[in-house]
Write a protein that holds these residues in place. Structure first.
Motif, PDB file in Angstrom:
ATOM      1  N   LYS A  26       0.838  -1.198   0.000  1.00  0.00           N
ATOM      2  CA  LYS A  26       0.000   0.000   0.000  1.00  0.00           C
ATOM      3  C   LYS A  26       0.880   1.258   0.000  1.00  0.00           C
ATOM      4  CE  LYS A  26      -2.912   0.817   3.431  1.00  0.00           C
ATOM      5  NZ  LYS A  26      -4.062   0.715   4.313  1.00  0.00           N
ATOM      6  N   VAL A  27       2.103   1.115   0.444  1.00  0.00           N
ATOM      7  CA  VAL A  27       3.121   2.166   0.494  1.00  0.00           C
ATOM      8  C   VAL A  27       2.785   3.236   1.524  1.00  0.00           C
ATOM      9  CG1 VAL A  27       4.471   3.854  -0.820  1.00  0.00           C
ATOM     10  CG2 VAL A  27       3.815   1.706  -1.892  1.00  0.00           C
ATOM     11  N   GLU A  28       1.558   3.750   1.502  1.00  0.00           N
ATOM     12  CA  GLU A  28       1.221   4.739   2.536  1.00  0.00           C
ATOM     13  C   GLU A  28       0.747   4.020   3.786  1.00  0.00           C
ATOM     14  OE1 GLU A  28      -2.040   7.344   1.411  1.00  0.00           O
ATOM     15  OE2 GLU A  28      -2.619   5.899  -0.104  1.00  0.00           O
ATOM     16  N   GLY A  29       0.508   4.763   4.859  1.00  0.00           N
ATOM     17  CA  GLY A  29       0.023   4.153   6.084  1.00  0.00           C
ATOM     18  C   GLY A  29       1.117   3.647   7.001  1.00  0.00           C
ATOM     19  N   THR A  40       3.641  10.825  10.928  1.00  0.00           N
ATOM     20  CA  THR A  40       2.809  11.134   9.767  1.00  0.00           C
ATOM     21  C   THR A  40       3.426  10.520   8.514  1.00  0.00           C
ATOM     22  OG1 THR A  40       3.983  13.199   9.267  1.00  0.00           O
ATOM     23  CG2 THR A  40       2.067  13.370  10.718  1.00  0.00           C
ATOM     24  N   CYS A  41       2.572  10.252   7.533  1.00  0.00           N
ATOM     25  CA  CYS A  41       3.030   9.665   6.274  1.00  0.00           C
ATOM     26  C   CYS A  41       2.062  10.078   5.174  1.00  0.00           C
ATOM     27  CB  CYS A  41       3.067   8.145   6.409  1.00  0.00           C
ATOM     28  SG  CYS A  41       3.414   7.284   4.878  1.00  0.00           S
ATOM     29  N   ARG A  42       2.606  10.564   4.063  1.00  0.00           N
ATOM     30  CA  ARG A  42       1.752  10.861   2.912  1.00  0.00           C
ATOM     31  C   ARG A  42       2.515  10.539   1.633  1.00  0.00           C
ATOM     32  NH1 ARG A  42       3.112  15.593   0.384  1.00  0.00           N
ATOM     33  NH2 ARG A  42       4.629  16.852   1.506  1.00  0.00           N
ATOM     34  N   ILE A  43       1.749  10.310   0.574  1.00  0.00           N
ATOM     35  CA  ILE A  43       2.315   9.966  -0.725  1.00  0.00           C
ATOM     36  C   ILE A  43       2.008  11.098  -1.700  1.00  0.00           C
ATOM     37  CG2 ILE A  43       2.277   8.278  -2.617  1.00  0.00           C
ATOM     38  CD1 ILE A  43       3.098   7.006  -0.010  1.00  0.00           C
ATOM     39  N   ALA A  44       2.995  11.479  -2.509  1.00  0.00           N
ATOM     40  CA  ALA A  44       2.780  12.480  -3.562  1.00  0.00           C
ATOM     41  C   ALA A  44       3.881  12.348  -4.602  1.00  0.00           C
ATOM     42  CB  ALA A  44       2.781  13.894  -2.970  1.00  0.00           C
ATOM     43  N   ASP A  45       3.489  12.357  -5.870  1.00  0.00           N
ATOM     44  CA  ASP A  45       4.444  12.369  -6.988  1.00  0.00           C
ATOM     45  C   ASP A  45       5.487  11.258  -6.910  1.00  0.00           C
ATOM     46  OD1 ASP A  45       3.162  14.690  -7.911  1.00  0.00           O
ATOM     47  OD2 ASP A  45       4.413  15.955  -6.621  1.00  0.00           O
ATOM     48  N   GLY A  46       5.066  10.027  -6.618  1.00  0.00           N
ATOM     49  CA  GLY A  46       5.995   8.907  -6.578  1.00  0.00           C
ATOM     50  C   GLY A  46       6.954   8.928  -5.407  1.00  0.00           C
ATOM     51  N   LYS A  47       6.631   9.726  -4.410  1.00  0.00           N
ATOM     52  CA  LYS A  47       7.463   9.809  -3.213  1.00  0.00           C
ATOM     53  C   LYS A  47       6.603   9.559  -1.977  1.00  0.00           C
ATOM     54  CE  LYS A  47      10.958  13.111  -4.778  1.00  0.00           C
ATOM     55  NZ  LYS A  47      12.166  12.311  -4.599  1.00  0.00           N
ATOM     56  N   ARG A  48       7.271   9.100  -0.904  1.00  0.00           N
ATOM     57  CA  ARG A  48       6.609   8.940   0.385  1.00  0.00           C
ATOM     58  C   ARG A  48       7.290   9.891   1.354  1.00  0.00           C
ATOM     59  NH1 ARG A  48       6.105   2.976   2.755  1.00  0.00           N
ATOM     60  NH2 ARG A  48       8.371   3.094   2.898  1.00  0.00           N
ATOM     61  N   PHE A  49       6.489  10.696   2.032  1.00  0.00           N
ATOM     62  CA  PHE A  49       7.008  11.676   2.988  1.00  0.00           C
ATOM     63  C   PHE A  49       6.560  11.268   4.384  1.00  0.00           C
ATOM     64  CE2 PHE A  49       6.342  13.770  -1.076  1.00  0.00           C
ATOM     65  CZ  PHE A  49       7.565  14.397  -1.289  1.00  0.00           C
ATOM     66  N   CYS A  50       7.525  10.883   5.217  1.00  0.00           N
ATOM     67  CA  CYS A  50       7.213  10.480   6.589  1.00  0.00           C
ATOM     68  C   CYS A  50       7.917  11.422   7.565  1.00  0.00           C
ATOM     69  CB  CYS A  50       7.677   9.049   6.849  1.00  0.00           C
ATOM     70  SG  CYS A  50       6.858   7.801   5.841  1.00  0.00           S
ATOM     71  N   GLU A  51       7.330  11.554   8.738  1.00  0.00           N
ATOM     72  CA  GLU A  51       7.960  12.313   9.812  1.00  0.00           C
ATOM     73  C   GLU A  51       7.896  11.488  11.082  1.00  0.00           C
ATOM     74  OE1 GLU A  51       7.518  16.528  12.219  1.00  0.00           O
ATOM     75  OE2 GLU A  51       6.679  16.400  10.196  1.00  0.00           O
ATOM     76  N   THR A  52       9.020  11.454  11.807  1.00  0.00           N
ATOM     77  CA  THR A  52       9.069  10.692  13.049  1.00  0.00           C
ATOM     78  C   THR A  52       8.502  11.542  14.188  1.00  0.00           C
ATOM     79  OG1 THR A  52      11.280  11.474  13.622  1.00  0.00           O
ATOM     80  CG2 THR A  52      11.150   9.468  12.275  1.00  0.00           C
ATOM     81  N   GLY A  55      10.414  14.577  15.013  1.00  0.00           N
ATOM     82  CA  GLY A  55      10.494  15.632  14.006  1.00  0.00           C
ATOM     83  C   GLY A  55      11.445  15.366  12.848  1.00  0.00           C
ATOM     84  N   SER A  56      12.118  14.210  12.819  1.00  0.00           N
ATOM     85  CA  SER A  56      12.996  13.896  11.685  1.00  0.00           C
ATOM     86  C   SER A  56      12.142  13.590  10.461  1.00  0.00           C
ATOM     87  CB  SER A  56      13.866  12.671  11.998  1.00  0.00           C
ATOM     88  OG  SER A  56      14.744  12.955  13.050  1.00  0.00           O
ATOM     89  N   LYS A  57      12.602  14.088   9.319  1.00  0.00           N
ATOM     90  CA  LYS A  57      11.863  13.877   8.079  1.00  0.00           C
ATOM     91  C   LYS A  57      12.535  12.796   7.227  1.00  0.00           C
ATOM     92  CE  LYS A  57       9.879  18.526   7.779  1.00  0.00           C
ATOM     93  NZ  LYS A  57       8.990  18.188   8.848  1.00  0.00           N
ATOM     94  N   LEU A  58      11.711  11.919   6.648  1.00  0.00           N
ATOM     95  CA  LEU A  58      12.192  10.883   5.737  1.00  0.00           C
ATOM     96  C   LEU A  58      11.464  11.064   4.411  1.00  0.00           C
ATOM     97  CD1 LEU A  58      12.029   7.849   8.197  1.00  0.00           C
ATOM     98  CD2 LEU A  58      14.089   9.001   7.388  1.00  0.00           C
ATOM     99  N   ASP A  59      12.171  11.583   3.420  1.00  0.00           N
ATOM    100  CA  ASP A  59      11.606  11.735   2.083  1.00  0.00           C
ATOM    101  C   ASP A  59      12.112  10.584   1.236  1.00  0.00           C
ATOM    102  OD1 ASP A  59      10.657  14.047   3.191  1.00  0.00           O
ATOM    103  OD2 ASP A  59      11.892  15.405   1.998  1.00  0.00           O
ATOM    104  N   GLU A  60      11.194   9.697   0.866  1.00  0.00           N
ATOM    105  CA  GLU A  60      11.569   8.443   0.217  1.00  0.00           C
ATOM    106  C   GLU A  60      11.116   8.405  -1.238  1.00  0.00           C
ATOM    107  OE1 GLU A  60      10.894   5.930   4.365  1.00  0.00           O
ATOM    108  OE2 GLU A  60       9.721   5.407   2.608  1.00  0.00           O
ATOM    109  N   ASP A  61      11.996   7.922  -2.100  1.00  0.00           N
ATOM    110  CA  ASP A  61      11.631   7.653  -3.489  1.00  0.00           C
ATOM    111  C   ASP A  61      11.065   6.246  -3.544  1.00  0.00           C
ATOM    112  OD1 ASP A  61      12.776  10.105  -4.433  1.00  0.00           O
ATOM    113  OD2 ASP A  61      14.762   9.176  -4.300  1.00  0.00           O
ATOM    114  N   ILE A  62       9.897   6.078  -4.142  1.00  0.00           N
ATOM    115  CA  ILE A  62       9.316   4.753  -4.314  1.00  0.00           C
ATOM    116  C   ILE A  62       9.890   4.183  -5.610  1.00  0.00           C
ATOM    117  CG2 ILE A  62       7.180   3.438  -4.595  1.00  0.00           C
ATOM    118  CD1 ILE A  62       5.867   5.958  -3.088  1.00  0.00           C
ATOM    119  N   ILE A  63      10.762   3.201  -5.482  1.00  0.00           N
ATOM    120  CA  ILE A  63      11.490   2.663  -6.632  1.00  0.00           C
ATOM    121  C   ILE A  63      10.730   1.515  -7.297  1.00  0.00           C
ATOM    122  CG2 ILE A  63      13.644   1.546  -7.384  1.00  0.00           C
ATOM    123  CD1 ILE A  63      15.018   3.126  -5.037  1.00  0.00           C
ATOM    124  N   GLU A  64      10.192   0.594  -6.480  1.00  0.00           N
ATOM    125  CA  GLU A  64       9.513  -0.562  -7.059  1.00  0.00           C
ATOM    126  C   GLU A  64       8.501  -1.140  -6.087  1.00  0.00           C
ATOM    127  OE1 GLU A  64      10.624  -4.931  -9.026  1.00  0.00           O
ATOM    128  OE2 GLU A  64      12.068  -3.966  -7.714  1.00  0.00           O
TER     129      GLU A  64
END
Length: 143
Positions: A26-29, A40-52, A55-64
């Motif tokens: 599902k990638v998100e959630g 928090t976690c959200r999906i936009a433009d083939g990326k996943r944006f999470c925050e711990t 307050g640390s941010k994890l901007d992830e590229d969804i590769i496969e």
């Protein structure tokens, strides 16, 4: 000087392979199944944006997201939590039996030699925590 390192864990769960794959694919959630770390976690433009929670941010590229091999691959070029760069993570769901699943979580990353063991330990601890959280999440949903 940065070098390439890797880490891998496997974790058995009392859930069906399909249940584990549904959550991962599902990638998100992530904030639902890895709530102990991710706020928090959200999906936009083939990326996943999470925050711990801290307050640390994890901007992830969804590769496969490969349903045939039940494999999810993501990239984190940079983040603030660990002294590493260019993380490429893979989550792979393997069937043990109808009601038991093994999830393999691995990654390669760039780090200085002295930081690599610290990062490997952190990945091992975080992923184990995340997969335990996922198992609890799946089982609480199916009651």
């Amino acid at each position: 000087m940065m070098e390439k390192f890797s880490q891998k864990i496997t974790h058995a769960m009392n859930v069906t392979p399909q249940q584990a794959w549904e959550v991962i694919s599902k990638v998100e959630g992530v904030d639902q199944w890895f709530a102990s770390l991710i706020k928090t976690c959200r999906i936009a433009d083939g990326k996943r944006f999470c925050e711990t929670h801290d307050g640390s941010k994890l901007d992830e590229d969804i590769i496969e997201v490969n349903a045939e091999t039940k494999t999810f691959v993501y990239g984190i070029p940079s983040q603030e939590m660990l002294p590493v760069e260019n993380i490429v993570g893979t989550m792979k769901v393997k069937s043990i039996s109808d009601q038991k699943t093994e999830v393999e979580w691995s990654a390669t990353f760039d780090a200085d030699k002295e930081n690599a063991p610290v990062a490997q330990e952190a990945f091992r601890n975080l992923w184990t925590m995340g997969l335990k959280d996922m198992e609890t999440f799946i089982n609480s949903k199916n009651q």
